[in-house]
Design a protein around this motif. Sequence first.
Motif, PDB file in Angstrom:
ATOM      1  N   ALA A 118      -1.015   7.684 -10.446  1.00 61.06           N
ATOM      2  CA  ALA A 118      -1.079   6.474 -11.300  1.00 61.06           C
ATOM      3  C   ALA A 118      -1.885   5.370 -11.363  1.00 61.06           C
ATOM      4  O   ALA A 118      -2.560   4.961 -12.119  1.00 61.06           O
ATOM      5  CB  ALA A 118       0.474   5.802 -10.848  1.00 61.06           C
ATOM      6  N   LEU A 119      -2.768   5.276 -10.172  1.00 66.26           N
ATOM      7  CA  LEU A 119      -3.734   4.303 -10.029  1.00 66.26           C
ATOM      8  C   LEU A 119      -4.957   4.717 -10.637  1.00 66.26           C
ATOM      9  O   LEU A 119      -5.889   4.171 -11.182  1.00 66.26           O
ATOM     10  CB  LEU A 119      -3.949   4.089  -8.432  1.00 66.26           C
ATOM     11  CG  LEU A 119      -2.807   3.121  -7.814  1.00 66.26           C
ATOM     12  CD1 LEU A 119      -3.135   3.217  -6.319  1.00 66.26           C
ATOM     13  CD2 LEU A 119      -2.695   2.000  -8.457  1.00 66.26           C
ATOM     14  N   THR A 120      -5.295   6.244 -10.421  1.00 67.00           N
ATOM     15  CA  THR A 120      -6.557   6.612 -11.049  1.00 67.00           C
ATOM     16  C   THR A 120      -6.343   6.747 -12.472  1.00 67.00           C
ATOM     17  O   THR A 120      -7.227   6.801 -13.407  1.00 67.00           O
ATOM     18  CB  THR A 120      -6.742   8.257 -10.756  1.00 67.00           C
ATOM     19  OG1 THR A 120      -5.688   9.052 -10.927  1.00 67.00           O
ATOM     20  CG2 THR A 120      -6.998   8.267  -9.164  1.00 67.00           C
ATOM     21  N   GLU A 121      -4.973   6.733 -13.135  1.00 68.79           N
ATOM     22  CA  GLU A 121      -4.752   6.664 -14.696  1.00 68.79           C
ATOM     23  C   GLU A 121      -4.841   5.298 -15.092  1.00 68.79           C
ATOM     24  O   GLU A 121      -4.620   5.094 -16.318  1.00 68.79           O
ATOM     25  CB  GLU A 121      -3.364   7.267 -15.121  1.00 68.79           C
ATOM     26  CG  GLU A 121      -3.380   8.806 -14.769  1.00 68.79           C
ATOM     27  CD  GLU A 121      -4.151   9.620 -15.934  1.00 68.79           C
ATOM     28  OE1 GLU A 121      -4.413   9.368 -17.097  1.00 68.79           O
ATOM     29  OE2 GLU A 121      -5.123  10.430 -15.416  1.00 68.79           O
ATOM     30  N   GLY A 122      -5.051   4.293 -14.138  1.00 66.20           N
ATOM     31  CA  GLY A 122      -5.000   2.931 -14.655  1.00 66.20           C
ATOM     32  C   GLY A 122      -3.809   2.115 -14.654  1.00 66.20           C
ATOM     33  O   GLY A 122      -3.603   0.846 -15.158  1.00 66.20           O
ATOM     34  N   LEU A 123      -2.803   2.545 -14.135  1.00 69.05           N
ATOM     35  CA  LEU A 123      -1.488   2.186 -13.867  1.00 69.05           C
ATOM     36  C   LEU A 123      -1.811   0.919 -12.641  1.00 69.05           C
ATOM     37  O   LEU A 123      -2.718   1.263 -11.769  1.00 69.05           O
ATOM     38  CB  LEU A 123      -0.405   2.970 -13.481  1.00 69.05           C
ATOM     39  CG  LEU A 123       0.016   3.930 -14.621  1.00 69.05           C
ATOM     40  CD1 LEU A 123      -0.656   4.850 -15.124  1.00 69.05           C
ATOM     41  CD2 LEU A 123       1.600   4.209 -14.410  1.00 69.05           C
ATOM     42  N   ILE A 124      -1.002  -0.156 -12.718  1.00 68.23           N
ATOM     43  CA  ILE A 124      -1.259  -1.104 -11.820  1.00 68.23           C
ATOM     44  C   ILE A 124      -0.025  -1.280 -10.961  1.00 68.23           C
ATOM     45  O   ILE A 124       1.090  -1.491 -11.303  1.00 68.23           O
ATOM     46  CB  ILE A 124      -1.330  -2.564 -12.653  1.00 68.23           C
ATOM     47  CG1 ILE A 124      -2.183  -2.611 -13.638  1.00 68.23           C
ATOM     48  CG2 ILE A 124      -1.598  -3.725 -11.625  1.00 68.23           C
ATOM     49  CD1 ILE A 124      -2.437  -3.417 -14.640  1.00 68.23           C
ATOM     50  N   HIS A 125      -0.420  -1.353  -9.769  1.00 66.57           N
ATOM     51  CA  HIS A 125       0.590  -1.602  -8.715  1.00 66.57           C
ATOM     52  C   HIS A 125       1.102  -3.045  -8.595  1.00 66.57           C
ATOM     53  O   HIS A 125       0.240  -3.773  -8.644  1.00 66.57           O
ATOM     54  CB  HIS A 125       0.422  -1.164  -7.189  1.00 66.57           C
ATOM     55  CG  HIS A 125       1.430  -0.960  -6.351  1.00 66.57           C
ATOM     56  ND1 HIS A 125       1.946  -2.101  -5.563  1.00 66.57           N
ATOM     57  CD2 HIS A 125       2.215  -0.182  -5.931  1.00 66.57           C
ATOM     58  CE1 HIS A 125       2.790  -1.805  -4.864  1.00 66.57           C
ATOM     59  NE2 HIS A 125       3.090  -0.707  -4.930  1.00 66.57           N
ATOM     60  N   GLU A 126       2.256  -3.327  -8.430  1.00 65.61           N
ATOM     61  CA  GLU A 126       2.737  -4.838  -8.403  1.00 65.61           C
ATOM     62  C   GLU A 126       1.795  -5.408  -7.599  1.00 65.61           C
ATOM     63  O   GLU A 126       1.722  -6.843  -7.843  1.00 65.61           O
ATOM     64  CB  GLU A 126       4.261  -4.815  -7.951  1.00 65.61           C
ATOM     65  CG  GLU A 126       4.667  -4.313  -6.651  1.00 65.61           C
ATOM     66  CD  GLU A 126       6.076  -4.517  -6.201  1.00 65.61           C
ATOM     67  OE1 GLU A 126       6.818  -5.521  -6.399  1.00 65.61           O
ATOM     68  OE2 GLU A 126       6.586  -3.475  -5.775  1.00 65.61           O
ATOM     69  N   SER A 127       1.460  -5.048  -6.391  1.00 74.13           N
ATOM     70  CA  SER A 127       0.632  -5.764  -5.511  1.00 74.13           C
ATOM     71  C   SER A 127      -0.617  -6.341  -5.957  1.00 74.13           C
ATOM     72  O   SER A 127      -1.146  -7.174  -5.311  1.00 74.13           O
ATOM     73  CB  SER A 127       0.589  -5.101  -4.170  1.00 74.13           C
ATOM     74  OG  SER A 127      -0.197  -3.891  -4.456  1.00 74.13           O
TER      75      SER A 127
END
Length: 139
Positions: A118-127
Amino acid sequence: YSMAMPPSGPDFRDKVVKTVREVLAEMGLQEVFEIKTECPSPHGSLIREQGRKVDVALLDRKGRPYLFLECKWQSVSGSAQDKLFRAVEEARRDRLFGVHSVVVVGGEGFASAIKRWALTEGLIHESFLKDWLREFFKR
């Protein structure tokens, strides 16, 4: 000692809206954008042959979509993980139509491999959301 219930999907969406409001106010942009939840997408759905509602939409002064935020919460292992793939494709499609679009993820239920993907696909973690919004709206 509090026995508070863990957040649900709608609670997570409300938390994202609160963060967006805080950042817009901090940056003096609260009059520039209108925030809508469960906003119908003018692009429909790429995957399903039907309409689609975006969790959080920021509309410009003319009511045009400017930024879509899809919210995916996963407190335990389950189906939201599978829905991430569809959300990523929908966000890509929105961007092709000229609307900034990202997926915000939260909760502890996503497997580590899915979180990394998810993070490598550009999704953003709430933190990271508050900092991401500050950078996104920097002028």
